[in-house]
Each structure stands twice: as structure tokens, then as C-alpha cells.
Design a protein around this motif. Structure first.
Motif, PDB file in Angstrom:
ATOM      1  N   THR A   1      47.974  38.117  47.699  1.00  0.00           N
ATOM      2  CA  THR A   1      46.687  38.673  47.320  1.00  0.00           C
ATOM      3  C   THR A   1      46.737  40.182  47.198  1.00  0.00           C
ATOM      4  N   TYR A   2      45.759  40.706  46.511  1.00  0.00           N
ATOM      5  CA  TYR A   2      45.574  42.151  46.373  1.00  0.00           C
ATOM      6  C   TYR A   2      44.094  42.440  46.535  1.00  0.00           C
ATOM      7  N   TYR A   3      43.804  43.537  47.222  1.00  0.00           N
ATOM      8  CA  TYR A   3      42.423  44.003  47.363  1.00  0.00           C
ATOM      9  C   TYR A   3      42.375  45.489  47.042  1.00  0.00           C
ATOM     10  N   THR A   4      41.356  45.892  46.329  1.00  0.00           N
ATOM     11  CA  THR A   4      41.168  47.310  46.145  1.00  0.00           C
ATOM     12  C   THR A   4      40.718  47.921  47.470  1.00  0.00           C
ATOM     13  N   ASP A   5      41.041  49.185  47.689  1.00  0.00           N
ATOM     14  CA  ASP A   5      40.822  49.794  48.998  1.00  0.00           C
ATOM     15  C   ASP A   5      39.379  49.698  49.472  1.00  0.00           C
ATOM     16  N   SER A   6      38.433  49.819  48.565  1.00  0.00           N
ATOM     17  CA  SER A   6      37.033  49.878  48.976  1.00  0.00           C
ATOM     18  C   SER A   6      36.490  48.569  49.535  1.00  0.00           C
ATOM     19  N   VAL A   7      37.222  47.471  49.347  1.00  0.00           N
ATOM     20  CA  VAL A   7      36.727  46.179  49.853  1.00  0.00           C
ATOM     21  C   VAL A   7      37.617  45.595  50.933  1.00  0.00           C
ATOM     22  N   LYS A   8      38.725  46.243  51.240  1.00  0.00           N
ATOM     23  CA  LYS A   8      39.629  45.715  52.269  1.00  0.00           C
ATOM     24  C   LYS A   8      38.897  45.579  53.594  1.00  0.00           C
ATOM     25  N   GLY A   9      39.107  44.440  54.231  1.00  0.00           N
ATOM     26  CA  GLY A   9      38.451  44.182  55.503  1.00  0.00           C
ATOM     27  C   GLY A   9      37.048  43.620  55.368  1.00  0.00           C
ATOM     28  N   ARG A  10      36.501  43.638  54.167  1.00  0.00           N
ATOM     29  CA  ARG A  10      35.143  43.104  53.956  1.00  0.00           C
ATOM     30  C   ARG A  10      35.135  41.884  53.031  1.00  0.00           C
ATOM     31  N   PHE A  11      35.995  41.867  52.050  1.00  0.00           N
ATOM     32  CA  PHE A  11      36.041  40.772  51.073  1.00  0.00           C
ATOM     33  C   PHE A  11      37.289  39.923  51.304  1.00  0.00           C
ATOM     34  N   THR A  12      37.178  38.628  51.027  1.00  0.00           N
ATOM     35  CA  THR A  12      38.306  37.716  51.141  1.00  0.00           C
ATOM     36  C   THR A  12      38.331  36.784  49.931  1.00  0.00           C
ATOM     37  N   VAL A  13      39.466  36.732  49.259  1.00  0.00           N
ATOM     38  CA  VAL A  13      39.640  35.816  48.135  1.00  0.00           C
ATOM     39  C   VAL A  13      40.367  34.569  48.629  1.00  0.00           C
ATOM     40  N   SER A  14      39.948  33.424  48.120  1.00  0.00           N
ATOM     41  CA  SER A  14      40.574  32.168  48.515  1.00  0.00           C
ATOM     42  C   SER A  14      40.411  31.167  47.380  1.00  0.00           C
ATOM     43  N   THR A  15      41.142  30.078  47.492  1.00  0.00           N
ATOM     44  CA  THR A  15      41.031  29.030  46.481  1.00  0.00           C
ATOM     45  C   THR A  15      40.938  27.658  47.138  1.00  0.00           C
ATOM     46  N   ASP A  16      40.327  26.744  46.444  1.00  0.00           N
ATOM     47  CA  ASP A  16      40.395  25.326  46.764  1.00  0.00           C
ATOM     48  C   ASP A  16      41.098  24.705  45.570  1.00  0.00           C
ATOM     49  N   ASN A  17      42.407  24.474  45.712  1.00  0.00           N
ATOM     50  CA  ASN A  17      43.194  24.016  44.569  1.00  0.00           C
ATOM     51  C   ASN A  17      42.746  22.644  44.074  1.00  0.00           C
ATOM     52  N   ALA A  18      42.311  21.795  44.984  1.00  0.00           N
ATOM     53  CA  ALA A  18      41.862  20.462  44.578  1.00  0.00           C
ATOM     54  C   ALA A  18      40.622  20.558  43.684  1.00  0.00           C
ATOM     55  N   LYS A  19      39.779  21.518  43.962  1.00  0.00           N
ATOM     56  CA  LYS A  19      38.565  21.703  43.169  1.00  0.00           C
ATOM     57  C   LYS A  19      38.766  22.705  42.037  1.00  0.00           C
ATOM     58  N   LYS A  20      39.940  23.318  41.969  1.00  0.00           N
ATOM     59  CA  LYS A  20      40.203  24.365  40.974  1.00  0.00           C
ATOM     60  C   LYS A  20      39.106  25.424  41.019  1.00  0.00           C
ATOM     61  N   THR A  21      38.859  25.898  42.194  1.00  0.00           N
ATOM     62  CA  THR A  21      37.793  26.870  42.391  1.00  0.00           C
ATOM     63  C   THR A  21      38.327  28.071  43.164  1.00  0.00           C
ATOM     64  N   VAL A  22      37.926  29.240  42.731  1.00  0.00           N
ATOM     65  CA  VAL A  22      38.279  30.490  43.395  1.00  0.00           C
ATOM     66  C   VAL A  22      37.019  31.038  44.044  1.00  0.00           C
ATOM     67  N   TYR A  23      37.164  31.548  45.256  1.00  0.00           N
ATOM     68  CA  TYR A  23      36.022  32.093  45.977  1.00  0.00           C
ATOM     69  C   TYR A  23      36.253  33.579  46.279  1.00  0.00           C
ATOM     70  N   LEU A  24      35.167  34.291  46.378  1.00  0.00           N
ATOM     71  CA  LEU A  24      35.214  35.655  46.890  1.00  0.00           C
ATOM     72  C   LEU A  24      34.130  35.763  47.956  1.00  0.00           C
ATOM     73  N   GLN A  25      34.563  35.760  49.211  1.00  0.00           N
ATOM     74  CA  GLN A  25      33.632  35.934  50.323  1.00  0.00           C
ATOM     75  C   GLN A  25      33.425  37.426  50.520  1.00  0.00           C
ATOM     76  N   MET A  26      32.194  37.851  50.435  1.00  0.00           N
ATOM     77  CA  MET A  26      31.872  39.271  50.535  1.00  0.00           C
ATOM     78  C   MET A  26      30.979  39.491  51.750  1.00  0.00           C
ATOM     79  N   ASN A  27      31.500  40.203  52.720  1.00  0.00           N
ATOM     80  CA  ASN A  27      30.758  40.527  53.931  1.00  0.00           C
ATOM     81  C   ASN A  27      30.532  42.031  54.010  1.00  0.00           C
ATOM     82  N   GLY A  28      29.578  42.429  54.822  1.00  0.00           N
ATOM     83  CA  GLY A  28      29.317  43.857  54.968  1.00  0.00           C
ATOM     84  C   GLY A  28      29.006  44.540  53.656  1.00  0.00           C
ATOM     85  N   LEU A  29      28.199  43.905  52.834  1.00  0.00           N
ATOM     86  CA  LEU A  29      27.945  44.444  51.508  1.00  0.00           C
ATOM     87  C   LEU A  29      27.240  45.789  51.562  1.00  0.00           C
ATOM     88  N   LYS A  30      27.592  46.639  50.615  1.00  0.00           N
ATOM     89  CA  LYS A  30      27.036  47.984  50.513  1.00  0.00           C
ATOM     90  C   LYS A  30      26.370  48.144  49.144  1.00  0.00           C
TER      91      LYS A  30
END
Length: 130
Positions: free
Chosen positions: A58-87
């Protein structure tokens, strides 16, 4: 036909969370890199987070490191972006993108506007109020 459909955007107060989803179809999921990019009014599109699905690197731009998480559910062919601590600065239209991994350099392709990615969703709006 490659198709990417984003969902999950909305209005949230600063400090809140959202989870974006990108439903993919029309390609061999784990042969691709997927990325989340965003564009705020008057600003250039920028990479937020990208993932090599097969290697799960994975890669994250500096401004979102520690707050955003990218993940996938390969069975569902779905990509997620969990965004916490939004500004408020996270306010933008968020786009899902996909590209055959091939010789794609994950971090280099994700650190710019995403010109290396050929396939794009329609975008979902994220608005963070202060």
C-alpha cells in the motif's frame, strides 16, 4: 468492460469517520492496482492511497497516514477506504481508479494526479464541516 462504482461519501463533522466503497467489475481483480484519488474545488487531483491487490502493498500520501486505511474484499471485488479523524481539508470528490499492475510503480503513480490509471469511477463527495 471495466466498471468502478464508488459509494459511501457524505457530510461529516471534523473528527468523524466515513468508509468509502468501490465496487469493481470487468477485470481480474488481483492483477490490478487500485487507488483512491481526490479533487477539491480549484485544486489538482491528488493521490490519497493505492494498493497492489496481489501483493497487498500500500501507499498513503503523508496527509492521511495514520488516519486512512485502504483494504479490499477480493471475493466481493470491492475496495474500501476507511477514513478516520476527518478534517475540513479532506473535503473533496473522491475517485476510485484501477490499472493493471504490470510495470506500474505503485507509490510513484499514487503520489500524483493518477495519470497512469486508465479506469475511473464517477466519484463520491466527502464534505467535512468544522
Amino acid at each position: 468492460e471495466v466498471r468502478l462504482v464508488e459509494s459511501g461519501g457524505g457530510l461529516v463533522q471534523a473528527g468523524g469517520s466515513l468508509r468509502l466503497s468501490c465496487a469493481a467489475s470487468g477485470f481480474t481483480f488481483d492483477h490490478f492496482a487500485v487507488g483512491w484519488f481526490r479533487q477539491a474545488p480549484g485544486k489538482e487531483r491528488e493521490g490519497v492511497s493505492c494498493m497492489n491487490i496481489f501483493e497487498t502493498s500500500t501507499y498513503y500520501t503523508d496527509s492521511v497516514k495514520g488516519r486512512f486505511t485502504v483494504s479490499t474484499d477480493n471475493a466481493k471485488k470491492t475496495v474500501y477506504l476507511q477514513m478516520n479523524g476527518l478534517k475540513p481539508d479532506d473535503t473533496a470528490t473522491y475517485y476510485c481508479a484501477a490499472e493493471p499492475m504490470g510495470f506500474l510503480h505503485l507509490s510513484r503513480a499514487c503520489s500524483g494526479p493518477g495519470n497512469e490509471y486508465d479506469y475511473w469511477g464517477q466519484g463520491t463527495q466527502v464534505t467535512v464541516s468544522s
